[in-house]
Design a protein around this motif. Sequence first.
Motif, mmCIF file in Angstrom:
data_model
loop_
_atom_site.group_PDB
_atom_site.id
_atom_site.type_symbol
_atom_site.label_atom_id
_atom_site.label_comp_id
_atom_site.label_asym_id
_atom_site.label_seq_id
_atom_site.Cartn_x
_atom_site.Cartn_y
_atom_site.Cartn_z
ATOM 1 N N ARG A 136 0.387 -1.331 0.313
ATOM 2 C CA ARG A 136 0.117 0.108 0.143
ATOM 3 C C ARG A 136 1.039 1.184 -0.436
ATOM 4 O O ARG A 136 2.122 1.338 0.839
ATOM 5 N N ILE A 137 0.649 2.059 -0.788
ATOM 6 C CA ILE A 137 1.311 3.495 -0.923
ATOM 7 C C ILE A 137 0.527 4.727 -0.783
ATOM 8 O O ILE A 137 -0.415 4.503 -1.127
ATOM 9 N N GLU A 138 -0.060 4.962 0.210
ATOM 10 C CA GLU A 138 -0.857 6.772 0.665
ATOM 11 C C GLU A 138 0.168 7.622 0.288
ATOM 12 O O GLU A 138 1.412 8.390 1.080
ATOM 13 N N SER A 139 -0.253 8.685 -0.470
ATOM 14 C CA SER A 139 0.601 9.799 -0.708
ATOM 15 C C SER A 139 0.185 11.089 0.791
ATOM 16 O O SER A 139 -1.196 11.415 1.083
ATOM 17 N N ARG A 140 0.950 11.514 1.651
ATOM 18 C CA ARG A 140 1.222 12.580 2.618
ATOM 19 C C ARG A 140 1.143 13.176 2.080
ATOM 20 O O ARG A 140 2.137 13.912 1.479
ATOM 21 N N ASP A 141 0.901 14.746 2.614
ATOM 22 C CA ASP A 141 1.373 15.987 2.858
ATOM 23 C C ASP A 141 2.967 15.826 2.467
ATOM 24 O O ASP A 141 3.282 17.343 1.971
ATOM 25 N N SER A 142 3.397 15.290 3.911
ATOM 26 C CA SER A 142 4.827 15.601 3.655
ATOM 27 C C SER A 142 6.156 14.501 3.462
ATOM 28 O O SER A 142 6.341 14.332 3.717
ATOM 29 N N GLU A 192 9.810 13.055 1.697
ATOM 30 C CA GLU A 192 9.778 13.242 -0.114
ATOM 31 C C GLU A 192 10.834 13.796 -0.596
ATOM 32 O O GLU A 192 12.027 13.502 -1.564
ATOM 33 N N LYS A 208 7.146 5.522 7.442
ATOM 34 C CA LYS A 208 6.439 6.843 6.294
ATOM 35 C C LYS A 208 7.679 7.985 5.643
ATOM 36 O O LYS A 208 8.891 7.382 6.457
#
Lengths: 133, 588
Positions: free
Chosen positions: A70-76, A100, A97
Amino acid sequence: MGRRASSGLNATALIGIAAVVLVLVATGTMLLKKGKTEGFTGQPLPVEETFSNATAMRRNEYTVEGKVFRIESRDSGVGVCLMVGNEGGEEEAVFIKVPEEIATINLERDVTYAFKIRVGEGGVNVATAIKKP
Amino acid sequence: MLELKEVCFTIQKDGDPVNLVNQASFDVPRGHFMAIVGPSGCGKTTLLKTIAGLNPESGGSLWWDGRNLSEDGDLEPWEIGYVPQFSIAYDELTVDEAVETATRLRVKCRNTEELDQRIDRVLEETGLAPIADRHIRVLSGGQKRRLGLAMELVSDPKLLLCDEVTSGLDPRSEREIVHLLHDLSRNDGRTVILVTHSLAHLELYDSILVNHEGSVAFHGPPNQLTHYFSVDDSEEVYPTLAKQSGTEWQESWAKHRQAYYQKLARTRELHIEAGVIKLPASEEPAVGDDEQSPKKKNKTTPPRLPSTFSQFGTLLARRWKIFFRDRTQVLLQVAILLCFPILVTFFAERGKEPIKRLSDIPEENIVLELQSRVEVREDQIRVGSAVSGMIMFEVILLALMGSNNAAREVAGERKIMEKEKFGGVRPVSYLLSKLAFLTCLILAQSLWMAMFVEFFWQFSGSFASHVAFLILVNASITAICLAISSVMKTPEQSSLLSIYLVGFQLPLSGAVLALPEFFETLTQPFVSAYWAWSGSIEALGGNIHTAVDVITETELSPGNVCFFALCAQTLVGVIVAWMGMVRHQWDN
């Protein structure tokens, strides 16, 4: 010295073609093997402990290797969940986590990666380096 | 002198050997005009092709000026001219351009003056000078045959073989062509052999060879033809032939051959003495006299073939000329170039939409957290599908362009290419000219596609890598279709196979539906669209890449592997194309 009808591909040309095919096969094999580099050296992540005693592991550095599911785009950055084998031989899901600045390679599902991680203050695993073994 | 000693050309038919040329033995001296006649299907053209070296002799030997052509090397391209039944010129060119191209491909000229002199001489010789500026498409049948002859005469061949060049012509044009061939055989010791089914104008030939069922039934002076077959009119020869088998006629002929050859030799000597036949000083004075002083032999300087690079330049220049003069082709290319990228941009808006991200701090309310995740997933699916689809759309359209570029490139002009190879054009020059021409199309199409789409939808990631993959997919499909074109027998077969190749790219790429694993392993190495799509997606960055990854079940490959796979496909395509060009396919 045959006539026109018997002229065609000569032995030199056939040898050349065979050489090109060999070079292609060798290069392809080399490229595929090139991706299979070693993982990181260091203390492996005690997977079971992350569920029971994560805060005690804060500020420690570990290495972990597993297949991303699973890959989730997060704010940082990106959050990845990967399946990692524990000491009992079973697989456990581990969340990491990836800031970037660390995510220099595109992470993909169903691909195995090696991570160097540091356990953050909240007990969250934060990647400090990634490799595609 | 051309000598055939018991030459056979045998094929296997239903497991049994069949002699299409059956122990043919005859002599043709220099400065001689001979007709090979016989009913349809008797093996006239097969015999001519065997003389030309296009059919490998299964037995016996062919000699040219005391040289065994099988053992001592074949006739040099400049020594022999072969005028086939089909047109060997492009309709888009003018007569002058066609002759100039033939000269540039076959003869190395020291300067433009020598080139012009050679072209002018040939045009004058064949009577084409007054129509030199005329386009080939508007020429009459007779004029086209003259042009075919002119294109062979540029190298001043000593042996000129003409296959049915008078068939289908009106009586006047036929007479003119036979007269022209007769005149060509009177100077410089040029031997002219014409295959014809017509028994008109027999008086113009020095000798007539009658062929029946692959066997020589007669070879002698034209005025002895009716006498030999005991008929009143030459038109009765063919019905008379049918009364015996070819072998019987051949056996019968063997008994009379010497007597008729003596008559031929006497007539020839008289013609030489009277100046009707003009032989160059270095040539033999009469039949059977092979002695020549070395000093005389050295007088003739054979023309040299132009270099590979020179032939490449000539072929490339001709290709561009034909391309720009074919309005339909230009319009089609422009339409494809402009319209295909527009199709892609229809989906650009969806690809530009933002994708929500999850907060670093999860929502405390589980419902809100789940809602947030659903929204992110919806965005990923919407944008990821659009981006993946756009990339695949670009890839497939470029694959289609590649197929359109190359599918007919060789198969469509196979006969002309084979004829030019016979005249000394090297396959590698031909291949290089095709590659140079196609490379220009590939670059124009791929760069325009990439930049036009980029204007409406900015590629999120390495644009240079994306452009490289677009160029490579076009190049690999073009190379593979060029290979298909050079291997297939007809342009129709080649086009069909090329279209199938492109048609299967999308379903086999796995971009729309993931393939079963075993099938994917089997097909993936050969599917150019997969490598270009996968490579381009790898070149995408961050959020967009994650979104595409979410909607894709097919495993993506690293960029360098994709790059290698496409380069390998291109290289294999070029190698197969070259092999197809080298391969002798005269009869296709």
